[in-house]
Design a protein around this motif. Structure first.
Motif, short mmCIF file in Angstrom:
data_model
loop_
_atom_site.label_atom_id
_atom_site.label_comp_id
_atom_site.label_asym_id
_atom_site.label_seq_id
_atom_site.Cartn_x
_atom_site.Cartn_y
_atom_site.Cartn_z
N MET A 52 0.82 -1.18 0.00
CA MET A 52 0.00 0.00 0.00
C MET A 52 0.87 1.24 0.00
O MET A 52 0.70 2.16 -0.76
N SER A 53 1.91 1.22 0.83
CA SER A 53 2.80 2.37 0.82
C SER A 53 3.89 2.17 -0.22
O SER A 53 4.57 3.09 -0.58
N ALA A 54 4.06 0.97 -0.69
CA ALA A 54 5.11 0.72 -1.67
C ALA A 54 4.52 0.00 -2.87
O ALA A 54 4.80 -1.15 -3.13
N PRO A 55 3.68 0.72 -3.60
CA PRO A 55 2.98 0.05 -4.69
C PRO A 55 3.91 -0.22 -5.86
O PRO A 55 3.57 -0.92 -6.77
N ARG A 56 5.10 0.36 -5.78
CA ARG A 56 6.03 0.20 -6.87
C ARG A 56 6.82 -1.08 -6.75
O ARG A 56 7.64 -1.40 -7.58
N GLU A 67 13.23 5.74 -9.96
CA GLU A 67 11.96 5.19 -10.44
C GLU A 67 11.22 4.38 -9.38
O GLU A 67 10.00 4.41 -9.31
N ARG A 68 11.97 3.65 -8.60
CA ARG A 68 11.29 2.71 -7.70
C ARG A 68 11.54 2.99 -6.23
O ARG A 68 11.02 2.26 -5.37
N GLY A 69 12.32 4.00 -5.94
CA GLY A 69 12.58 4.33 -4.55
C GLY A 69 13.62 3.44 -3.93
O GLY A 69 14.03 2.44 -4.50
N PRO A 70 14.06 3.82 -2.73
CA PRO A 70 15.15 3.12 -2.04
C PRO A 70 14.87 1.64 -1.83
O PRO A 70 15.78 0.82 -1.91
N GLU A 71 13.62 1.31 -1.59
CA GLU A 71 13.29 -0.09 -1.34
C GLU A 71 13.37 -0.90 -2.63
O GLU A 71 13.48 -2.13 -2.59
N GLY A 72 13.29 -0.18 -3.74
CA GLY A 72 13.28 -0.86 -5.02
C GLY A 72 14.66 -1.26 -5.50
O GLY A 72 14.79 -2.00 -6.47
N LEU A 73 15.69 -0.76 -4.82
CA LEU A 73 17.04 -1.12 -5.25
C LEU A 73 17.56 -2.31 -4.45
O LEU A 73 17.77 -2.22 -3.24
N THR A 74 17.77 -3.41 -5.15
CA THR A 74 18.40 -4.56 -4.51
C THR A 74 19.60 -4.96 -5.34
O THR A 74 19.61 -4.77 -6.56
N MET A 75 20.58 -5.50 -4.69
CA MET A 75 21.78 -5.91 -5.40
C MET A 75 21.44 -6.97 -6.44
O MET A 75 21.93 -6.94 -7.56
N ARG A 76 20.59 -7.88 -6.06
CA ARG A 76 20.21 -8.95 -6.98
C ARG A 76 19.46 -8.40 -8.18
O ARG A 76 19.72 -8.77 -9.32
N GLY A 77 18.50 -7.50 -7.90
CA GLY A 77 17.71 -6.94 -8.98
C GLY A 77 18.56 -6.10 -9.93
O GLY A 77 18.45 -6.23 -11.16
#
Lengths: 241, 241
Positions: B1-5, B49-59
């Motif tokens: 809900m808070s991280a729809p991205r 584009e996706r915010g801090p939570e959207g950045l993962t090393m794997r991704g």
DNA sequence: ACCTGAACACCGTTCAAGT
DNA sequence: ACCTGAACACCGTTCAAGT
């Protein structure tokens, strides 16, 4: 490196060898002791001690002596829990004066907000992270706005000044908390001083000249107060014009 | 809900059925195309584009067509990567004027910092999250400090004013980005208006009176500018005294 | 030096189930 | 209603290995 608080080393689930009803007590399941209040209280403690990254649903549940999913009876998701924590902390804002000199009132309100933010750094993180309805701190907002209206500012100026005071407190607290994080850390202080010392006096003459004033970084609340006075002086001046 | 991205739905690893050397190209491993620059650039795009939570090393590694561990050749950890991104973005600060009226100079510097923060919300998050050496934006700091010294402020006041301007920009940008996040979201706007409408006019008379001014939330940069003018007015007044 | 692949110790959350 | 336990689809990072 940036999160040295991550693993505190304590086991999350004490391996209980005895059965659940053994004499000697404090087995794993405390039956019906869970509640919104208990969970929020514990979550805030964890957040204050270990930072936002330190709070996990599994870990929190473990500390409360229940399985991870027990929390989901009270909060639909971690997001919802975090919102509840934010609202809870904001309710901790000191009572704000509603009469007296408007400048004194604004000073008192601003300072108590700043102190709350510094005392609960996690609140800053929540402010910067989670959507706001804008009315979470209604008492303080009301006090601030009424002080501005009492002073004689028009509606637009009062609303703008309210936000400016809020923005300044938020930014100052953010900065202060950042510095606090590095204060105990000798490594971080060394890096700060090293990078200042390495600055070229030709390219950055003023930084080098003011190096002493910049590293002192005025104990935090003093810095906040100096900025607040600047804004208040600006307001006072606008009132005269 | 808070991280729809969170989950964009695209598969991270295209399942490559053909062998690595098949004709038709663009197999999974692009050989030697990785570099600090390429990784940082891509990381910033993902962050924006996706915010801090959207950045993962794997991704991130997946998007670059390499295995997760390939990134660790260039950055020792995710923390180190994030620091590098922050420094990279700060280098994007517009060139700042070093002569002319000191008020104009401060306005220009402050505005370009504010714009950078709003354009790269992730920078705000990094400011609030990662330890700072304090000299990442040396050009802008130098320009700001020298404008203040040129104006005639003493060392302490100049250092304090510099920080106040920084704090205000940071706080205003934090707030603006928060509102931006909720702006497209009809649900969030509805919640905001609903909670304002539900306010008791007896307990919160001024909030209710100024409801219109508070929800307009003055397009962001305009609000920032009004706060900046307040601080500048305060400074001008101090100079007179 | 640069990159892979398997593995470890974690996450939040769903789902079916127990009381 | 309140809580459990297994499972799913993720994380960052270590380690041993390949080129």
């Amino acid at each position: 490196m940036s999160a040295p608080r991550r693993d505190s080393g304590e086991p999350r689930h004490l391996p209980v060898s005895a059965g659940p009803a053994t004499a000697g007590g404090r087995a794993r399941a405390p039956r019906h002791t869970l509640s919104h209040e208990v969970i929020l209280e514990r979550a805030l403690v964890v957040l204050d001690e270990r930072g936002p990254e330190g709070l996990t649903m599994r870990g929190l549940a473990g500390e409360l002596g229940v399985g991870p999913m027990a929390l989901y009876t009270y909060f639909r998701s971690k997001d919802e829990l975090l919102d509840a924590v934010r609202d809870q902390v904001l309710r901790g804002l000191a009572d704000t004066p509603t009469d007296g000199d408007w400048v004194d009132r604004l000073r008192a309100i601003g300072t108590s907000l700043y102190r709350l933010l510094v005392a609960h750094p996690t609140l800053i993180h929540l402010f910067a992270t989670r959507p706001l309805a804008g009315t979470e701190a209604a008492e303080a907002t009301e006090a601030q706005l009424s002080a501005l209206r009492d002073a004689g500012f028009d509606r637009v100026t009062a609303a703008q000044a309210h936000l400016t005071l809020l923005h300044h407190a938020l930014g100052a607290a953010t900065w202060e908390v950042q510095l606090n994080a590095g204060r105990g850390d000798a490594d971080s202080r060394r890096r700060r001083q090293a990078s200042l010392a390495a600055m070229s006096p030709e390219r950055y003459p003023t930084i080098v000249e003011l190096a002493a004033e910049l590293v002192t970084d005025t104990v935090g609340e003093e810095q906040f107060a100096s900025g607040l006075e600047l804004i208040l002086a600006g307001l006072r001046q606008r009132l005269g014009a």
